[in-house]
Write a protein that holds these residues in place. Sequence first.
Motif, PDB file in Angstrom:
ATOM      1  N   MET A   1      -4.606   9.676  -9.362  1.00 37.53           N
ATOM      2  CA  MET A   1      -3.684   9.941 -10.464  1.00 37.53           C
ATOM      3  C   MET A   1      -4.433  10.437 -11.692  1.00 37.53           C
ATOM      4  O   MET A   1      -4.007  11.370 -12.370  1.00 37.53           O
ATOM      5  CB  MET A   1      -2.876   8.681 -10.800  1.00 37.53           C
ATOM      6  CG  MET A   1      -1.800   8.380  -9.771  1.00 37.53           C
ATOM      7  SD  MET A   1      -1.091   6.769 -10.020  1.00 37.53           S
ATOM      8  CE  MET A   1       0.471   7.192 -10.746  1.00 37.53           C
TER       9      MET A   1
ATOM     10  N   VAL B   1      -5.684   5.166  -5.421  1.00 42.84           N
ATOM     11  CA  VAL B   1      -4.505   5.880  -5.918  1.00 42.84           C
ATOM     12  C   VAL B   1      -4.670   6.163  -7.408  1.00 42.84           C
ATOM     13  O   VAL B   1      -4.380   7.256  -7.892  1.00 42.84           O
ATOM     14  CB  VAL B   1      -3.221   5.066  -5.642  1.00 42.84           C
ATOM     15  CG1 VAL B   1      -2.025   5.671  -6.368  1.00 42.84           C
ATOM     16  CG2 VAL B   1      -2.939   5.007  -4.153  1.00 42.84           C
TER      17      VAL B   1
ATOM     18  N   THR C   1      -5.770  -3.748   0.253  1.00 41.34           N
ATOM     19  CA  THR C   1      -4.632  -3.374  -0.584  1.00 41.34           C
ATOM     20  C   THR C   1      -5.091  -2.957  -1.970  1.00 41.34           C
ATOM     21  O   THR C   1      -4.659  -1.940  -2.509  1.00 41.34           O
ATOM     22  CB  THR C   1      -3.663  -4.576  -0.720  1.00 41.34           C
ATOM     23  OG1 THR C   1      -3.604  -5.246   0.529  1.00 41.34           O
ATOM     24  CG2 THR C   1      -2.288  -4.137  -1.094  1.00 41.34           C
TER      25      THR C   1
ATOM     26  N   MET D   1       0.832  -1.201   0.000  1.00 39.22           N
ATOM     27  CA  MET D   1       0.000   0.000   0.000  1.00 39.22           C
ATOM     28  C   MET D   1       0.869   1.255   0.000  1.00 39.22           C
ATOM     29  O   MET D   1       0.598   2.219  -0.720  1.00 39.22           O
ATOM     30  CB  MET D   1      -0.937  -0.016   1.211  1.00 39.22           C
ATOM     31  CG  MET D   1      -2.081  -0.992   1.051  1.00 39.22           C
ATOM     32  SD  MET D   1      -2.885  -1.410   2.595  1.00 39.22           S
ATOM     33  CE  MET D   1      -3.786   0.085   2.936  1.00 39.22           C
TER      34      MET D   1
ATOM     35  N   TYR E   1      -7.068   0.264  -2.016  1.00 41.77           N
ATOM     36  CA  TYR E   1      -6.139   1.369  -1.820  1.00 41.77           C
ATOM     37  C   TYR E   1      -5.499   1.737  -3.153  1.00 41.77           C
ATOM     38  O   TYR E   1      -5.437   2.900  -3.542  1.00 41.77           O
ATOM     39  CB  TYR E   1      -5.086   0.928  -0.808  1.00 41.77           C
ATOM     40  CG  TYR E   1      -4.274   2.065  -0.221  1.00 41.77           C
ATOM     41  CD1 TYR E   1      -4.757   2.792   0.850  1.00 41.77           C
ATOM     42  CD2 TYR E   1      -3.017   2.383  -0.730  1.00 41.77           C
ATOM     43  CE1 TYR E   1      -4.017   3.818   1.405  1.00 41.77           C
ATOM     44  CE2 TYR E   1      -2.273   3.402  -0.189  1.00 41.77           C
ATOM     45  CZ  TYR E   1      -2.774   4.123   0.886  1.00 41.77           C
ATOM     46  OH  TYR E   1      -2.042   5.135   1.425  1.00 41.77           O
TER      47      TYR E   1
ATOM     48  N   LEU F   1      -2.042  14.923  -2.237  1.00 41.80           N
ATOM     49  CA  LEU F   1      -0.906  14.003  -2.178  1.00 41.80           C
ATOM     50  C   LEU F   1      -0.305  14.021  -0.788  1.00 41.80           C
ATOM     51  O   LEU F   1       0.034  12.996  -0.216  1.00 41.80           O
ATOM     52  CB  LEU F   1       0.147  14.388  -3.213  1.00 41.80           C
ATOM     53  CG  LEU F   1      -0.321  14.316  -4.656  1.00 41.80           C
ATOM     54  CD1 LEU F   1       0.827  14.684  -5.586  1.00 41.80           C
ATOM     55  CD2 LEU F   1      -0.805  12.900  -4.979  1.00 41.80           C
TER      56      LEU F   1
ATOM     57  N   THR G   1       2.272   1.760  -3.398  1.00 39.33           N
ATOM     58  CA  THR G   1       1.278   2.341  -4.300  1.00 39.33           C
ATOM     59  C   THR G   1       1.182   3.847  -4.070  1.00 39.33           C
ATOM     60  O   THR G   1       1.155   4.634  -5.020  1.00 39.33           O
ATOM     61  CB  THR G   1      -0.100   1.715  -4.019  1.00 39.33           C
ATOM     62  OG1 THR G   1       0.079   0.344  -3.770  1.00 39.33           O
ATOM     63  CG2 THR G   1      -1.028   1.921  -5.186  1.00 39.33           C
ATOM     64  N   ALA G   2       1.124   4.233  -2.800  1.00 40.44           N
ATOM     65  CA  ALA G   2       1.019   5.653  -2.484  1.00 40.44           C
ATOM     66  C   ALA G   2       2.237   6.401  -2.989  1.00 40.44           C
ATOM     67  O   ALA G   2       2.137   7.526  -3.478  1.00 40.44           O
ATOM     68  CB  ALA G   2       0.859   5.836  -0.982  1.00 40.44           C
TER      69      ALA G   2
ATOM     70  N   ARG H   1       3.853   5.844  -5.604  1.00 37.48           N
ATOM     71  CA  ARG H   1       3.778   6.042  -7.038  1.00 37.48           C
ATOM     72  C   ARG H   1       3.171   7.407  -7.369  1.00 37.48           C
ATOM     73  O   ARG H   1       3.429   7.981  -8.403  1.00 37.48           O
ATOM     74  CB  ARG H   1       2.956   4.928  -7.684  1.00 37.48           C
ATOM     75  CG  ARG H   1       3.813   4.034  -8.564  1.00 37.48           C
ATOM     76  CD  ARG H   1       2.943   3.032  -9.306  1.00 37.48           C
ATOM     77  NE  ARG H   1       2.664   1.874  -8.461  1.00 37.48           N
ATOM     78  CZ  ARG H   1       1.516   1.203  -8.473  1.00 37.48           C
ATOM     79  NH1 ARG H   1       0.512   1.589  -9.249  1.00 37.48           N
ATOM     80  NH2 ARG H   1       1.350   0.155  -7.706  1.00 37.48           N
ATOM     81  N   LEU H   2       2.306   7.885  -6.445  1.00 37.34           N
ATOM     82  CA  LEU H   2       1.665   9.180  -6.639  1.00 37.34           C
ATOM     83  C   LEU H   2       2.674  10.317  -6.726  1.00 37.34           C
ATOM     84  O   LEU H   2       2.490  11.257  -7.475  1.00 37.34           O
ATOM     85  CB  LEU H   2       0.729   9.462  -5.462  1.00 37.34           C
ATOM     86  CG  LEU H   2      -0.693   8.961  -5.579  1.00 37.34           C
ATOM     87  CD1 LEU H   2      -1.423   9.270  -4.303  1.00 37.34           C
ATOM     88  CD2 LEU H   2      -1.389   9.597  -6.757  1.00 37.34           C
TER      89      LEU H   2
END
Lengths: 262, 245
Positions: B230, B226, B219, A253, B222, B239, A256-257, A259-260
Amino acid sequence: MLRAFSTAATGMTAQQMTVNTIANNLANMNTAGFKRTMIDFQDLVYLRLAEPGREIAAGIEAPTGFELGSGVRPAATLKVFTQGELENTGRELDLAIQGDGFFTIRLPSGDERYTRDGALRINANGQIVTSNGYVVEPGITIPSDARSISVGVDGTVTVFKGSDESGSQVGTLTLVRFPNPSGLSSEGGNLLAATPASGDAVEGTASEEGFGSIQGGFLERSNVEMVSELVNLITAQRAYEINSRAIRAGDEMLETANRLVS
Amino acid sequence: MSTDTTAMMAGLGEQYLALAHNLANVNTVGYKRRVSHYAAVAATPAGTGPAASALAGGGAGPGRASMATDFSQGRLVRTGRSLDLALSGKGFFVLETDQGERYTRNGVFRVNADGHLVDGQGRTVAGEGGPVTVPTSVSPMEVDVASDGRLLAAGAPIGRLRLVAFEDVSGLESEGFGAFAAPNGVQPTAATDTTVEQGFQEASNVDAVTELVGLIQVTRLYEANVQVLMQRKGTGQDLLRVAMA
């Protein structure tokens, strides 16, 4: 999210401790008088993010609060004092206690220790001692010309000399018991020591007032049951695995965050 | 809209924490699993992709929902230890603490040096008429517990465990260390449908598979959120909020 890593880590630590305890139990499967240990776990404190009964909209109260737990911790190790099986050895100074009670051992320092390991010997001075050479209270001396020794269920030690058939008593082994035997501390070498939690030793005669009886020619086997320990071992191992899985999921997780912002 | 997404993500973070806590307690005697509201959201098939954030906005509202305790019965595991007591039914043992009564399902008890029956934290276990005392002349191994909670020490009655139940368990607050506290003004009643099993421990009611499935769902949700962020090219503030959650 980072907090959950430490939550899962408490789970892994707890399972690690379980594995250690089981390993010790299994290693002592053939130790006379050994009592298996188990760990008692408790959930850790909760972080209260919202109180139950708070107003969520005009006139509407939330029926439940919002509590986040923070993992698990071992509360205590417990010695389980169930009776071990009695094994017939035929040796006259192998003594097993059937029921409640401990032999009292006097260390060279003068301190008392307690044991259920009744594989006793006679030392060079004729005293009854443990296999480590510590004197068993109340310090009975066997005459050097004794032909054989017999220990009664009440702990009386009788020796036979020459052609004497009736024998003569040379003393009585006493037993002690504790209000809370689980509170005894393990000192290694099959010895236990009294602690404030165990309470004071109460001395008494074997086979009387709730004390166990002494069985000569027998040894008390360890009360570790291999199958149940192995089952617990597998359970602990799987629990360890899924807690590590929780960490991995949290890691994914976060990744993934990340990647932002990359 | 992106505020909803970040709120959803924060919520998922909390749900993840709850799942990790359940898994950490998969072997804790008498533990009751925590279920968060988000679990219900995640379980709906529609709760994937961008729709999930809409659910968070419409259903629970931005911010956190509620966390409930699942009080379902854990399975009973035989240990043979005389002071391992497990409850079958909806009742609780009562512990006496300085802060008042606490309630527990962890019946791994012992006798302290004064002869009182206590739990692993040393808290006194309540009997019907005050604490239960095991005479020092009786070994804890010789204590028998009947299914209705009556205690016998070497055959002689020494009291009866106080077992209580709550009409509404959802208000109970987790205190940690296996104990629950009743909310202000709530008094328990005597448990009627609860039996005590001696020589057993009640296993944690956490089912590892369910929790792992929950972990995967959280997961993936989530991740989905995201993606939403994006695609919407969220502002720098969004962010930041996600990174801090």
